[in-house]
Design a protein around this motif. Sequence first.
Motif, short mmCIF file in Angstrom:
data_model
loop_
_atom_site.label_atom_id
_atom_site.label_comp_id
_atom_site.label_asym_id
_atom_site.label_seq_id
_atom_site.Cartn_x
_atom_site.Cartn_y
_atom_site.Cartn_z
N ARG A 138 0.83 -1.20 0.00
CA ARG A 138 0.00 0.00 0.00
C ARG A 138 0.87 1.25 0.00
O ARG A 138 0.60 2.22 -0.72
CB ARG A 138 -0.93 -0.01 1.21
N THR A 139 1.93 1.25 0.81
CA THR A 139 2.84 2.40 0.87
C THR A 139 3.53 2.61 -0.47
O THR A 139 3.63 3.75 -0.97
CB THR A 139 3.90 2.20 1.97
N ASP A 142 0.99 3.93 -2.97
CA ASP A 142 0.61 5.32 -2.67
C ASP A 142 1.70 6.31 -3.08
O ASP A 142 1.41 7.44 -3.48
CB ASP A 142 0.31 5.48 -1.18
N ASN A 161 -4.63 5.55 -5.61
CA ASN A 161 -3.46 6.08 -4.91
C ASN A 161 -3.40 7.61 -5.02
O ASN A 161 -4.20 8.24 -5.73
CB ASN A 161 -2.17 5.42 -5.42
N GLU A 162 -2.46 8.18 -4.31
CA GLU A 162 -2.35 9.64 -4.23
C GLU A 162 -2.11 10.26 -5.61
O GLU A 162 -2.67 11.31 -5.94
CB GLU A 162 -1.22 10.03 -3.27
N ARG A 172 -9.23 11.80 -2.48
CA ARG A 172 -9.54 10.37 -2.49
C ARG A 172 -11.02 10.13 -2.18
O ARG A 172 -11.67 9.29 -2.81
CB ARG A 172 -8.66 9.63 -1.49
#
Length: 222
Positions: A138-139, A142, A161-162, A172
């Motif tokens: 996830r990190t 993102d 994601n960002e 989001r």
Amino acid sequence: MAEILRIDDIPTRSEDKYRLLFDLANDGLIVLDLKGYIIDINRPGHENLGYTKEEMLGKHISQFDPPEFAKKVPKRFAEIQSLRSAVFETAHVHKNGAVIPVEISARLINLDGEDCIFSVIRNVAERKKIQRDLELIRTAVDKSKISFFLVSVEGRVIDANEYACHSLGYSRSELIGKFVWDFDPDYSPEARRVTWDVIKKQVREAWSRATAARMGRLTRSR
């Protein structure tokens, strides 16, 4: 070879039935008195920690906890006796020193006229590893400079994601719940159906290949 239990071997007395179920359970099962001393423990319960049953009987449960968790035992016992049950995560220490994360489901019971605490102990090391791996993924997603979307079968955005949010000018929370064609005119409902049919076909083919390969290995091993 796994041990096969015959119908003739199944005991008829209730006490023996209890012992049979107690020892055949996959999870660790443990019975404690209200002070925390071990009254009974099944085979997975002591084998998962590298001890014999005799080595654990009569010992205080905190002796098998890391110090940071051992100090929480009195509070846990008070909670169980107050609410009559509790589910919590803690850790136990293997005989070789390895710390094993576990989930415990504990309940207050009456055994032979005495109040006791019956606990089901489940090793959650694999679950913890999966959670850590998912957090790392996830990190990475993102922080990626490529747009990533998690889309439902219906074509609705479940997550993004960002970078995807920033590139489209949405937050989001604004993007989640929209259909893909709300912001991508080239991705129509019809295109979604075609894409989903292709994905399902690819998944079925991959599953068939994996199954065939597995069956082939089983056949060769016979």
